[in-house]
Design a protein around this motif. Structure first.
Motif, PDB file in Angstrom:
ATOM      1  N   ALA A 158       0.844  -1.200   0.000  1.00  0.00           N
ATOM      2  CA  ALA A 158       0.000   0.000   0.000  1.00  0.00           C
ATOM      3  C   ALA A 158       0.879   1.250   0.000  1.00  0.00           C
ATOM      4  O   ALA A 158       1.948   1.274   0.597  1.00  0.00           O
ATOM      5  N   GLY A 159       0.412   2.257  -0.715  1.00  0.00           N
ATOM      6  CA  GLY A 159       1.134   3.530  -0.766  1.00  0.00           C
ATOM      7  C   GLY A 159       2.180   3.595  -1.851  1.00  0.00           C
ATOM      8  O   GLY A 159       2.812   4.617  -2.038  1.00  0.00           O
ATOM      9  N   LEU A 211      12.188  -5.078   3.316  1.00  0.00           N
ATOM     10  CA  LEU A 211      12.094  -3.625   3.473  1.00  0.00           C
ATOM     11  C   LEU A 211      12.644  -3.015   2.206  1.00  0.00           C
ATOM     12  O   LEU A 211      13.728  -3.387   1.751  1.00  0.00           O
ATOM     13  N   ALA A 212      11.913  -2.097   1.634  1.00  0.00           N
ATOM     14  CA  ALA A 212      12.314  -1.500   0.354  1.00  0.00           C
ATOM     15  C   ALA A 212      13.601  -0.699   0.486  1.00  0.00           C
ATOM     16  O   ALA A 212      13.830  -0.023   1.486  1.00  0.00           O
ATOM     17  N   ASP A 213      14.410  -0.786  -0.556  1.00  0.00           N
ATOM     18  CA  ASP A 213      15.625   0.022  -0.642  1.00  0.00           C
ATOM     19  C   ASP A 213      15.338   1.340  -1.344  1.00  0.00           C
ATOM     20  O   ASP A 213      16.036   2.327  -1.148  1.00  0.00           O
ATOM     21  N   TYR A 214      14.337   1.332  -2.220  1.00  0.00           N
ATOM     22  CA  TYR A 214      13.933   2.524  -2.949  1.00  0.00           C
ATOM     23  C   TYR A 214      12.434   2.420  -3.248  1.00  0.00           C
ATOM     24  O   TYR A 214      11.894   1.318  -3.362  1.00  0.00           O
ATOM     25  N   PRO A 215      11.721   3.532  -3.330  1.00  0.00           N
ATOM     26  CA  PRO A 215      10.256   3.517  -3.438  1.00  0.00           C
ATOM     27  C   PRO A 215       9.758   3.222  -4.853  1.00  0.00           C
ATOM     28  O   PRO A 215       9.262   4.100  -5.545  1.00  0.00           O
ATOM     29  N   ASP A 216       9.883   1.993  -5.273  1.00  0.00           N
ATOM     30  CA  ASP A 216       9.449   1.596  -6.606  1.00  0.00           C
ATOM     31  C   ASP A 216       8.987   0.145  -6.539  1.00  0.00           C
ATOM     32  O   ASP A 216       9.597  -0.663  -5.828  1.00  0.00           O
ATOM     33  N   PRO A 217       7.933  -0.211  -7.289  1.00  0.00           N
ATOM     34  CA  PRO A 217       7.442  -1.589  -7.238  1.00  0.00           C
ATOM     35  C   PRO A 217       8.485  -2.622  -7.657  1.00  0.00           C
ATOM     36  O   PRO A 217       8.445  -3.764  -7.199  1.00  0.00           O
TER      37      PRO A 217
END
Length: 195
Positions: free
Chosen positions: A3-4, A96-102
């Protein structure tokens, strides 16, 4: 895709449906009047939150489908080594994401990703992810990720996303430019206290 984030589709994934699960087990030759489903193992790395999730899954599979699940925790290094050498039927992982991209989530399950410990391989999925990461048109890119998610969490289902973690932050109104972001990467360069 959580989400987000661009490409998030809350309707993606399998719904909780005991009757469908029983039918799928029966189609596979298990259930009432058929052979008993073998005991399976669910392994997780040592953490009380992970234990609670594992115990919940164990209880639900027993109560709803009569499936016996043995849960086992292992220290992180032992757990990772086991996933490489002798993975159990079910195991817990997180990201945990390293960068905000799918792509930071979807690339994990490509056949060539070192983070794909499921041994699931799907060339169609790989191609969709490769096309999506290179696509500049947002609508086309979203469509490619949508197709990939359908393969991953509906049609073949090598993984079942259970939840996204949430953090609660209490921030004083006196704080200017609080370092809040979805990736929890905190930079305090622009933070100031209002006078």
């Amino acid at each position: 895709i959580p989400a987000g984030m661009f490409g998030y589709e809350p309707e993606k994934g399998l719904d909780f449906n005991i009757e469908t699960a029983k039918k799928l087990l029966a189609d596979a030759g298990y259930g009432e009047g058929k052979k008993k489903f073998p005991k399976i193992q669910l392994v997780f790395n040592t953490n009380e939150d992970h234990r609670r999730v594992a115990e919940n899954i164990q209880a639900q599979l027993k109560r709803n489908l009569g499936i016996e699940v043995e849960i086992q925790n292992e220290e992180w290094k032992v757990f990772l080594n086991r996933l490489k050498t002798d993975p159990p039927e079910i195991f817990r992982m997180g990201w945990l994401a390293d960068y905000p991209d799918p792509d930071n989530f979807m690339n994990l399950m490509t056949s060539y990703s070192e983070n794909n410990r499921t041994k699931w391989k799907n060339t169609s999925y790989d191609k969709l992810i490769e096309q999506a990461v290179a696509e500049l048109n947002p609508e086309k890119r979203k469509s490619l990720y949508s197709q990939a998610q359908e393969l991953l969490v509906e049609k073949e289902t090598p993984v079942i996303p259970l939840f996204n973690s949430v953090r609660q932050l209490l921030i004083s109104k006196r704080l200017e430019n609080p370092p809040v972001n979805r990736l929890e990467h905190y930079s305090y360069k622009k933070v100031a206290i209002k006078q």
